[in-house]
Structures are given as structure tokens and as C-alpha cells.
Write an enzyme that holds these catalytic residues in place. Structure first.
Site: not given
Length: 116
Positions: A79-81, A107
């Protein structure tokens, strides 16, 4: 006619990308069988991250070399932002022979869910 419509709707629903999972459907049950990878910057990671995540920055020049040492027997949830970097990272992981799942929404979506 109704049968054709049913078949069409069934096929459309079964074409869900097996390499993606909405981050709010992710569960940390059975943690020993997977790796949770956060590909955001160290600053973003320090500001908050999912429990048990490891951080490898997508923007690092040696990103591919860093992820190559992860355990290939384990599924990698990435995952990332918001989802852009994690989709690219998942493609790299796939090319290296990993089973990788992109946690879509990132996130930001995780933090917007009051159940988390």
C-alpha cells in the site's frame, strides 16, 4: 434474453482483479503467512502506518533490489497513500515472481474508515 443478461452480469462480476483488495477489507489475521509492505516515503511512514508494516520507499533508486530480498513464499500486501505507487510496486513485485496484492485506496482510505 434473461439468461443472456444473467450470464453477462455474472461474467462482469467475476472479472474482479485478483491483484487488488480494498484496503478496508484487509485483515492482519494470519500475519506469519504474508508481508505487509508500505511503499511511502520514510516521512509518511513515520507519520503513521499500518501495524506490522515494513517500509521500502518506492522512490529509492534501489527499490527493486530492496524488495527482491523479501520472502517469495509469502504473499506481499502493498500500500501507499492513495494507490498510485502501490500499483506500480505490485507490478514490480509480480515481475520478480512474488504474489502481490495492491491494497487499493491506500493509507488515506484506511484512516478515513472509523472502524480502523
Amino acid at each position: 434474453m434473461y439468461l443472456s443478461l444473467f450470464v453477462l452480469l455474472f461474467l462482469a462480476g467475476s472479472c474482479k482483479d485478483a491483484h487488488q483488495l480494498p484496503i478496508n477489507e484487509f485483515s492482519q489475521v494470519d500475519l506469519q503467512n504474508y508481508t505487509l509492505l508500505d511503499v511511502r516515503t520514510p516521512e509518511e511512514f513515520e507519520a503513521g502506518h499500518l501495524e506490522n508494516a515494513i517500509n521500502i520507499n518506492w522512490f529509492d533508486d534501489d527499490f527493486t533490489e530492496q524488495v527482491a530480498v523479501l520472502e517469495k513464499e509469502k504473499t506481499v500486501y502493498v500500500y501507499c497513500q492513495k494507490g498510485g505507487r502501490s500499483a506500480k510496486a505490485r507490478a514490480v513485485l509480480d515481475s520478480l515472481g512474488f504474489k502481490a496484492i495492491d491494497l487499493t485506496g491506500g493509507y488515506g482510505a484506511w484512516m478515513e474508515n472509523p472502524e480502523n
